[in-house]
Every structure is written in structure tokens, then in C-alpha cells.
Design an enzyme around this catalytic site. Structure first.
Site, PDB file in Angstrom:
ATOM      1  N   HIS A 308      68.583 -63.019 -24.103  1.00 58.31           N
ATOM      2  CA  HIS A 308      68.993 -63.243 -25.482  1.00 58.31           C
ATOM      3  C   HIS A 308      69.596 -61.948 -26.000  1.00 58.31           C
ATOM      4  O   HIS A 308      69.205 -60.857 -25.588  1.00 58.31           O
ATOM      5  CB  HIS A 308      67.781 -63.647 -26.339  1.00 58.31           C
ATOM      6  CG  HIS A 308      68.146 -64.217 -27.672  1.00 58.31           C
ATOM      7  ND1 HIS A 308      68.452 -63.423 -28.754  1.00 58.31           N
ATOM      8  CD2 HIS A 308      68.263 -65.501 -28.101  1.00 58.31           C
ATOM      9  CE1 HIS A 308      68.732 -64.194 -29.788  1.00 58.31           C
ATOM     10  NE2 HIS A 308      68.635 -65.452 -29.420  1.00 58.31           N
ATOM     11  N   ASP A 366      66.473 -72.132 -25.974  1.00 57.82           N
ATOM     12  CA  ASP A 366      67.378 -73.184 -25.499  1.00 57.82           C
ATOM     13  C   ASP A 366      66.975 -73.729 -24.134  1.00 57.82           C
ATOM     14  O   ASP A 366      67.483 -74.772 -23.709  1.00 57.82           O
ATOM     15  CB  ASP A 366      68.811 -72.641 -25.408  1.00 57.82           C
ATOM     16  CG  ASP A 366      69.344 -72.201 -26.751  1.00 57.82           C
ATOM     17  OD1 ASP A 366      69.276 -72.996 -27.691  1.00 57.82           O
ATOM     18  OD2 ASP A 366      69.815 -71.053 -26.859  1.00 57.82           O
TER      19      ASP A 366
END
Length: 426
Positions: A308, A366
């Protein structure tokens, strides 16, 4: 572009040759560079604003190294476990969790403004049936300004809050209608006897020919997704909303700009990319091969859902999503899902691999959310639309904050690398 190195005097005193250091309540301090151009004829250079605080905000805080996400000071794990979405929405928008009477009033406001104007519904017929739901949402949300701009003064607190409530209240209906229109099913209206998440499910999957019974397990799963995606500090879409708002643009145009930015596969479309990757892998026995390919810089294959821009630790939302995905699959009799088996094994292998450990690549939010949404009946193209419904609360919270504090119109500068002054040949 050439590089030279210069020393800049930095201190915490306001003198003509010093740059002050600003301290937040937690997190890194910030060098106030606003006077840098005037004092030393220098700009800061930070492509993508990854080391730049574009504003001050009291809404959300992320500690990427510790894997911590706070909404108004509350840990996301506590809110997701003990609160419903309307409470979290109130917290983000107004700064505090609501007392019972405040929550009732907030819910009444959502119910009052959740219907779409009949002419808004007619807009859907102007889109192709195969249009992407996010394309439809950008158009419909932007068009709402034609219905409310003339009757409201967005310099007034009352009208600002009414616009924010309208957007949060209407977004589930706007998103659900983009789906039902695409499959030729009549658009369903909200049911004010239901909570926010349950209402979204009935507008998505209900049929006019039969009653819709909300599955509480699935409703709670959607509520979790809404809470976990409600805000995430100064990400690309939120920064876009704030930049649009700095010009004085109406709130519906600002949120439409956020939806358009969220649509990008590097932002809100990531969970769809994860699902496509898991389907491409096919089964756990291919994981050693894909891990090897992911390490090879020459191979175009990319491992989606790991790492991320902000987190250098385990995304706290990923654990909650993973556990809830397991519950949903078990509830639906899909506990042997090959997608889930592949995802779990991929996570296990990656977390034991020195390459991923060294680069601090952990599963993000996700990685599992697409598996859960697919199991619940959402088509892949609706994944980002669900994200947009959730993130609307964060967007309007930042819009409200900017309207309160304001800092003038945003105007980033640039490091010019083009031609110097030249003249036409005569």
C-alpha cells in the site's frame, strides 16, 4: 533537469530566513514552506505530494508503520466491531459519535433525502445498458447540481449540511440504479424501515414481483465494507474533492470528481484487479510460480492486493475483511471457494517469503473484499461503485471541513523543464 544541493535554514521560529515547523496532535511534524518562494525564490519538489501535507485535517489519521487507522481518534477495529454505519457517518461528518437522540435525528435526515427526483431517474435511460456503473454515477451525481444549486447558498452552514446529507442519503440509490438499469430491472426506491446497508441490498437485488428479505449476515458484511472504506485520509479521490471544493464548486460537482478519480484501477478499482488475478492463478498449486514471477522485474505479472502507498505493515482493515469473508462464505455454503483457498494460501506464502517481508508487502483491504462481494452477488463492475457509496461519507466530511476552514483556491506549482524564451523565425 539538473540537481544542485542547497542548505535551507529551518527552525521553529518565525524569522525572515527560517521556515517554521508545525506540529500536529500525532504523526510527523510539517515544515511550513509557504514563505519559501518569497524568501528564497525556491519551490519544493514532491511529485505526487507523497511527502507534502496539502492541508490540515482533524478527520482521519493513518500510521502506516504501525498499521493503524483512526477515525476522529477512534481505532477502525473498535468502530467496525461496535458501531453501525450511521454512527460512523455522524462521527466523520460532525466530529463525535452520536447520542441516541442525535442518531435518531441523523437517520431521519437520511430517510428524508434518500429519494431520487423522478427526472433524475430518467437520466439513466440516456446511458447505454452496458455503461460502466462508475461512468453512470459520475454523470448522475454531477447532474444533481442542476436540481439544488439555485435553491441553496453553500456559504451557509445549514445548506452545507443539507447538501452533505443529500449526497450520503442518495448515493446507495444512485449506485443500485446503475446496476438494475444495466440488467433491465425496474429501479427500486428506498425502504425507510431498513438501515443504510440493508436498504442498499434491497435496492440492488430486490425484485418488484416478490418481497425482499434482508439477510442479516450479508447486511452486516456490507455495513463492514462501508465502515472500512468510509475515509482514508488524503488519498487521490479525497484530495481531488478538496481541490475542487477550494474553487467554490458546488458539492455535487466536487463529489462527482471524487467518483471519477476513485474509478482508477490504482485506486478504487484495485479489488476488481485482485479478483481477476486470483482467477488467473486458478488454484493454490500455481502459487509458487506466480510468486516467482512477481519477484521478476522483467515479468509483466504483478501481485495485486499486496502493499500500500501508506501502510508498511498489515492493513488493519484487511484482517477484518478476511474474517468477515470467511463468515459470509460459510453462511452461503461456499466455504470451499477456490478463490478463497487461493487467496489464503497466497497470503500464507507471501508472509513467509523474505522478499515480501523485506519490502513490507502485506495484504491490503482490497485483497479479500472482492471475493466477499462476488459471493454476495455483486458483479465485478459494481465493486468500485460499492466503494464510492462508502467513501461518499468521507468526501462530504472533507468538503464540510474545507468549507469551515478554507485556505483559498488550491494552486500547485511546477518545476518547468520546457524551452526557455524563444522567438519565431522571420
Amino acid at each position: 533537469m539538473t540537481k544542485q544541493y542547497a542548505s535551507i535554514v529551518i527552525s521553529d521560529t518565525h524569522t525572515p530566513n527560517a521556515l517554521p515547523i508545525l506540529k500536529g496532535s500525532i504523526g510527523p511534524d510539517a515544515i511550513d514552506v509557504r514563505a519559501l518562494l518569497g524568501q528564497q525564490n525556491l519551490l519544493t519538489y514532491d511529485p505526487g505530494f507523497r511527502s507534502t501535507a496539502s492541508c490540515d485535517s482533524a478527520i482521519t489519521y493513518i500510521d502506516g508503520d504501525a498499521g493503524q487507522l483512526l477515525y476522529r481518534g477512534y481505532a477502525i477495529e473498535e468502530l467496525a466491531t461496535h458501531c453501525d454505519f450511521s454512527q460512523v457517518a455522524h462521527l466523520l461528518m460532525y466530529g463525535e459519535l452520536p447520542a441516541p437522540e442525535q442518531q435518531s435525528a441523523f437517520q431521519r435526515n437520511l430517510n428524508e433525502y434518500n429519494l431520487l427526483h423522478d427526472q433524475v431517474l430518467s437520466f439513466y435511460h440516456g446511458f447505454r445498458r452496458d455503461a460502466h456503473p462508475m461512468a453512470v454515477m459520475v454523470g448522475v451525481v454531477g447532474a444533481l447540481s442542476a436540481f439544488y444549486q439555485d435553491s441553496q447558498d453553500y456559504s451557509l452552514d445549514e445548506d452545507q449540511h443539507k447538501a452533505a446529507i443529500r449526497l450520503v442519503a442518495k448515493m446507495p440509490a444512485i449506485a443500485a440504479a446503475s446496476y438494475t438499469y444495466s440488467i433491465g430491472r425496474p429501479i427500486r426506491h428506498p425502504d425507510n424501515s431498513l438501515d443504510y446497508a440493508s436498504n442498499f441490498l434491497q435496492m440492488m437485488f430486490g425484485r418488484p414481483s416478490e418481497p425482499y428479505h434482508v439477510d442479516p449476515v450479508l447486511a452486516r458484511a456490507i455495513e463492514l465494507i462501508f465502515i472500512l472504506h468510509a475515509d482514508h485520509e488524503q488519498n487521490a479521490s479525497t484530495s481531488t474533492v478538496r481541490m475542487a471544493a477550494s474553487s467554490g464548486a458546488n458539492p455535487f460537482a466536487c463529489i462527482a470528481s471524487g467518483i471519477a478519480t476513485l474509478w482508477g484501477p490504482a485506486h478504487g478499482g484495485a479489488n476488481e484487479a485482485v479478483l481477476n488475478m486470483l482467477e488467473e492463478i486458478g488454484s493454490p498449486d500455481r502459487i509458487p510460480e506466480v510468486v516467482r514471477r512477481a519477484k521478476d522485474k522483467k515479468d509483466p505479472f504483478r501481485l495485486m492486493g499486496f502493499g500500500h502507498r501508506v501502510y508498511k505493515n498489515y492493513d488493519p482493515r484487511a484482517v477484518l475483511i478476511r474474517d468477515t469473508t470467511r463468515q459470509v462464505l460459510a453462511h452461503l455454503g461456499m466455504e470451499n471457494s477456490p478463490l478463497m483457498a487461493t487467496a489464503l494460501e497466497l497470503e500464507r506464502v507471501a508472509l513467509e517469503d523474505e522478499y515480501f517481508i523485506e519490502k513490507k508487502l502485506y495484504p491490503n483491504v482490497d485483497f479479500y473484499s472482492g471475493i466477499m462481494l462476488r459471493a454476495m452477488g455483486f458483479p465485478n463492475r459494481m465493486f468500485t461503485a460499492v466503494f464510492a457509496v462508502a467513501r461518499t461519507v468521507g468526501w462530504v466530511s472533507h468538503w464540510l471541513e474545507l468549507k469551515r476552514t478554507g485556505h483559498g483556491i488550491d494552486r500547485p506549482r511546477q518545476l518547468y523543464t520546457g524551452s526557455t524564451l524563444r522567438h519565431l523565425d522571420k
